[in-house]
Design a protein around this motif. Structure first.
Motif, PDB file in Angstrom:
ATOM      1  N   SER A  87       0.831  -1.184  -0.109  1.00 30.75           N
ATOM      2  CA  SER A  87       0.169   0.139   0.143  1.00 30.75           C
ATOM      3  C   SER A  87       0.910   1.275  -0.161  1.00 30.75           C
TER       4      SER A  87
ATOM      5  N   TYR B 192       0.655   3.609  -3.472  1.00 28.35           N
ATOM      6  CA  TYR B 192       0.636   5.037  -3.071  1.00 28.35           C
ATOM      7  C   TYR B 192       1.490   5.953  -4.171  1.00 28.35           C
TER       8      TYR B 192
ATOM      9  N   VAL C 232      -2.787   8.901   2.392  1.00 25.74           N
ATOM     10  CA  VAL C 232      -3.254   7.198   2.843  1.00 25.74           C
ATOM     11  C   VAL C 232      -4.547   7.495   3.807  1.00 25.74           C
TER      12      VAL C 232
ATOM     13  N   ARG D 195      -5.061   0.912   5.394  1.00 30.21           N
ATOM     14  CA  ARG D 195      -4.018   0.264   4.567  1.00 30.21           C
ATOM     15  C   ARG D 195      -4.486  -1.455   4.383  1.00 30.21           C
TER      16      ARG D 195
END
Length: 308
Positions: A109, A122, A140, A143
């Motif tokens: 992530s 990301y 973010v 996650r």
């Protein structure tokens, strides 16, 4: 009487972008010369070299690039910005505030301190939004573990990120996972509640002392069982690190492929955990959005083999 003077009109400027559809097989240069581009051979060759010609959305510089019927050829007066090719990731929804994606198993992530150069969701989405505006960013919100697949979202501003994170329990209306676990889960449904703590080696575990750690609650329902495995629908009441993985180990049915938390099976060649549903209230519009990702085919394979 003075005769009317005819008004002269300035020459019409060519369209900045023109698109042509290929009807029969051809090479790119020959196709462009036969199309009403308004450009001669030398001009088209220069445009190819400068990246102003695209085939099916991707910039193409080779004059002999083969074309097939149905292909789309774009001619631009400016250099064509290459679209980001997302790897292990697909966009399910995007607006000015949010991006909702489906992440494949194996994709981080966000990078960790130990792997700062790794390809991540990301990093790819940051590049994606900056193609339209170099000043844009993504933030973010939550996650998924590297080996967990499924639906997740990112914010496009710190304001939206904070709005979601600060009211996560109320904003998220539904968060459902599908887990393939080892063994036959006898109870048709159940709830696991514990306090989670983390060791110095970054492994989570359930404390035996109530109130010692972060409270975590997981609800599960058995969907299918057989061949030494069970398929569960898992709903999170809280969202703690590795919560599902720890709780499945706690009930004696570790997630397939989860060696860290007690699994001995490599039946499907990946971790048997998938984020299948995410529903939440949009912090800007107030609308409830719901996204669903189908159960990976690998999760159903053990049961098909058992029925053969």
């Amino acid at each position: 009487m003075n005769p009317k003077r005819s008004r002269s009109h300035p020459p019409r400027k060519p369209d900045p972008i023109r698109t042509f559809t290929v009807r029969e097989p051809a090479q790119l240069l020959a196709f462009l010369l036969a199309s009403p581009t308004g450009q001669g051979r030398n001009a088209i060759k220069s445009m190819l070299a400068r990246g102003q010609i695209a085939v099916n959305g991707n910039a193409e510089t080779a004059y002999d690039h083969p074309l097939s019927p149905g292909d789309s050829v774009t001619v631009s007066l400016e250099k064509i910005v290459q679209k980001t090719r997302l790897i292990g990731l697909s966009i399910l929804y995007e607006d000015e505030e949010l991006i909702v994606v489906q992440k494949d198993a194996g994709l981080l992530s966000i990078s960790s301190p130990h792997d700062a150069s790794a390809l991540t969701a990301y990093r790819q989405l940051m590049e994606h939004v900056r193609q339209k505006d170099p000043n844009r960013r993504v933030f973010v919100v939550h996650r998924l573990d590297r080996d967990t697949s499924g639906v997740m979202m990112f914010a496009k501003s710190e304001r939206i990120q904070q709005a979601l994170q600060n009211d996560w329990q109320n904003a998220v209306k539904e968060r459902v996972y599908v887990a393939l676990v080892e063994g036959h889960v006898k109870q048709a449904d159940g709830t696991v509640s514990s306090w989670l703590k983390e060791t110095k080696t970054l492994k989570m575990y359930s404390s035996s002392h109530p109130g010692d750690g972060q409270h975590a609650v997981t609800h599960y329902k058995r969907l299918q069982s057989g061949a030494g495995f069970s398929l569960l629908e898992v709903r999170l009441e809280t969202g703690r690190k590795n919560q599902i993985r720890v709780h499945m180990q706690d009930i004696g049915h570790p997630i397939v492929g989860d060696k860290k938390y007690g699994s001995r099976s490599r039946e499907i060649g990946r971790l048997g955990l998938h984020a299948s549903v995410l529903a939440f209230v949009h912090p800007a519009t107030g609308a409830t959005l719901r996204f669903e990702s189908p159960i990976p085919g690998a999760f159903l394979r053990p049961f098909r083999q058992d029925s053969d």
